[in-house]
Design an enzyme around this catalytic site. Structure first.
Site, PDB file in Angstrom:
ATOM      1  N   LYS A 167       0.797  -1.227   0.000  1.00  0.00           N
ATOM      2  CA  LYS A 167       0.000   0.000   0.000  1.00  0.00           C
ATOM      3  C   LYS A 167       0.828   1.276   0.000  1.00  0.00           C
ATOM      4  O   LYS A 167       0.340   2.336  -0.376  1.00  0.00           O
ATOM      5  CB  LYS A 167      -0.989  -0.002   1.153  1.00  0.00           C
ATOM      6  CG  LYS A 167      -2.151  -0.953   0.892  1.00  0.00           C
ATOM      7  CD  LYS A 167      -3.394  -0.504   1.617  1.00  0.00           C
ATOM      8  CE  LYS A 167      -4.586  -1.353   1.249  1.00  0.00           C
ATOM      9  NZ  LYS A 167      -4.405  -2.771   1.648  1.00  0.00           N
ATOM     10  N   SER A 225      -7.740   1.180   9.645  1.00  0.00           N
ATOM     11  CA  SER A 225      -7.103   0.633  10.845  1.00  0.00           C
ATOM     12  C   SER A 225      -5.905  -0.209  10.423  1.00  0.00           C
ATOM     13  O   SER A 225      -5.203  -0.761  11.245  1.00  0.00           O
ATOM     14  CB  SER A 225      -8.090  -0.233  11.616  1.00  0.00           C
ATOM     15  OG  SER A 225      -8.597  -1.228  10.754  1.00  0.00           O
ATOM     16  N   GLY A 252     -15.764 -13.584   2.570  1.00  0.00           N
ATOM     17  CA  GLY A 252     -15.989 -12.233   2.041  1.00  0.00           C
ATOM     18  C   GLY A 252     -15.883 -12.227   0.536  1.00  0.00           C
ATOM     19  O   GLY A 252     -15.039 -11.547  -0.042  1.00  0.00           O
ATOM     20  N   ASP A 302     -17.558 -10.940  -1.889  1.00  0.00           N
ATOM     21  CA  ASP A 302     -18.328  -9.921  -2.627  1.00  0.00           C
ATOM     22  C   ASP A 302     -17.738  -9.671  -4.009  1.00  0.00           C
ATOM     23  O   ASP A 302     -18.465  -9.413  -4.970  1.00  0.00           O
ATOM     24  CB  ASP A 302     -18.374  -8.609  -1.845  1.00  0.00           C
ATOM     25  CG  ASP A 302     -16.990  -8.029  -1.639  1.00  0.00           C
ATOM     26  OD1 ASP A 302     -16.245  -8.605  -0.824  1.00  0.00           O
ATOM     27  OD2 ASP A 302     -16.633  -7.046  -2.308  1.00  0.00           O
TER      28      ASP A 302
HETATM   29  C1  LIG Z   1      -5.125  -3.778   1.361  1.00  0.00           C
HETATM   30  C2  LIG Z   1      -4.546  -5.125   1.265  1.00  0.00           C
HETATM   31  C3  LIG Z   1      -5.016  -6.078   0.338  1.00  0.00           C
HETATM   32  C4  LIG Z   1      -6.189  -5.793  -0.592  1.00  0.00           C
HETATM   33  O1  LIG Z   1      -5.902  -4.744  -1.456  1.00  0.00           O
HETATM   34  P1  LIG Z   1      -7.067  -3.998  -2.271  1.00  0.00           P
HETATM   35  O2  LIG Z   1      -6.364  -2.980  -3.069  1.00  0.00           O
HETATM   36  O3  LIG Z   1      -8.003  -3.413  -1.255  1.00  0.00           O
HETATM   37  O4  LIG Z   1      -7.751  -5.040  -3.083  1.00  0.00           O
HETATM   38  C5  LIG Z   1      -4.380  -7.297   0.255  1.00  0.00           C
HETATM   39  N1  LIG Z   1      -3.357  -7.604   1.071  1.00  0.00           N
HETATM   40  C6  LIG Z   1      -2.878  -6.733   1.987  1.00  0.00           C
HETATM   41  C7  LIG Z   1      -1.747  -7.154   2.852  1.00  0.00           C
HETATM   42  C8  LIG Z   1      -3.457  -5.460   2.116  1.00  0.00           C
HETATM   43  O5  LIG Z   1      -2.981  -4.598   3.021  1.00  0.00           O
END
Ligand SMILES: *Cc1c(COP(=O)(O)O)cnc(C)c1O
Length: 321
Positions: free
Chosen positions: A56, A81, A211, A213
């Site tokens: 991220k 969070s 989950g 979805d």
């Molecule tokens: C946020 C996250 C995801 C999912 O990513 P998206 O972009 O919301 O699909 C998968 N693995 C980890 C470790 C994350 O932090």
């Protein structure tokens, strides 16, 4: 209604330029053990070793580095969070932008401390009585802050696409690629890079079974909303795909698969004992889905995105011990 403008592979290339020297170019790891077990050649893109412990950081840094001077001065707000909070907090610190992160009162103390440690102001809310999106929007309106959402933003999607860009640059085209799926920022960015660099790859998003979805949405052709799912894969505990991520997935992804939580625990043990890596449950979705496909991977070249490694050690021991 006008269609939202979707990011393209050119945006992924531009993001790669912006994050260069800031995000780690994470290693691509292999394991003879898993190759023998699956009769395939697997390439693990280790985003658990990324700064802040998850991919991220890429999307957050790409988004914040495009703020104009007024946005930089006023600051950024994010509600999370989890891994997005730390990604925004660190990106803001590196760029000299004030950051406010909205977190639930009962968020793990270690995550609150880590977010504060990157210099962010943490605002807490009661997750049972208050609406975090409303709090985020109010803060944004009152103080002129720019809200950066965790997945449904073109700059976030483009940043996340740099993971797969690096993977293809390093190992060439792949037959299969397995990607953890929450709100779809990582998967949609991956899809842009995949269709540009390895168009014949079978690209799969992988969700926790509880989950699903994304799978329901993908197969029905409309975004399905669910209650917050009960799963140990907290990075994929999203309730719905995004308005930008969904059309990209529909166009460029082959299918969405699901995995039960128990299989994630098996893969946490595998990564720890065989590859000497700490992974969080969500980071194990890709490998668990690949194993479930069994013989169809025989003789194939397979990519796995290991999306994150943020799990407290006591929790890791409780799950994997
Ligand atoms: C946020 C996250 C995801 C999912 O990513 P998206 O972009 O919301 O699909 C998968 N693995 C980890 C470790 C994350 O932090």
């Amino acid at each position: 209604m006008t269609e939202p403008k979707l990011p393209t592979y050119d945006d992924v290339v531009a993001a790669a330029g912006r994050i260069a020297g800031q995000a780690h170019r994470t290693p691509v790891l292999t394991s003879r053990t898993v190759d023998e077990q699956l009769g395939a050649r697997l390439y693990f893109k280790a985003e658990n070793l990324q700064r802040t412990g998850a991919f991220k950081f890429r999307g957050a840094f790409n988004a914040l580095s495009q703020f104009d001077s007024a946005q930089r001065e006023a600051g950024v707000v994010a509600f999370s969070s989890g891994n997005h909070a730390q990604a925004v907090a660190l990106s803001a610190q590196l760029l000299g932008i004030p950051a406010t992160i909205v977190m639930p009162l009962d968020a793990p103390a270690a995550k609150v401390a880590a977010t504060r440690g990157y210099g962010a102001t943490v605002v807490t809310y009661d997750r049972y009585t208050e609406d975090r999106e409303q709090i985020g929007r109010d803060l944004a309106a009152r103080h002129g802050l720019t809200l950066i959402p965790p997945y449904d933003h073109p700059h976030v999607i483009a940043g996340q696409g740099t993971v797969a860009k690096e993977l293809f640059e390093e190992v060439g085209e792949l037959d299969y690629l397995f990607v953890p799926l929450g709100g779809g920022g990582l998967l949609s960015g991956t899809a842009l890079a995949t269709r540009a660099l390895s168009p014949k790859t079978r690209l799969y998003g992988v969700e926790p079974e509880a989950g699903n979805d994304g799978q329901q949405s993908f197969r029905s052709g409309a975004i399905v909303h669910i209650d917050t799912p009960k799963t140990i894969a907290d990075g994929a505990q999203t309730q719905h795909l995004g308005k930008l991520t969904f059309p990209i997935l529909q166009r460029d992804v082959d299918d969405i698969l699901t995995v039960p939580d128990a299989r994630l625990v098996d893969e946490m043990r595998f990564f720890a004992s065989r590859m000497k890596m700490i992974t969080e449950p969500t980071g194990c979705l890709g490998l668990a889905a690949a194993r479930a496909l069994g013989d169809s991977l025989h003789g194939k070249k397979v990519g796995i995105i290991v999306s994150g490694g943020n799990v407290d050690l006591p929790r890791f021991a409780e799950l994997a011990g």
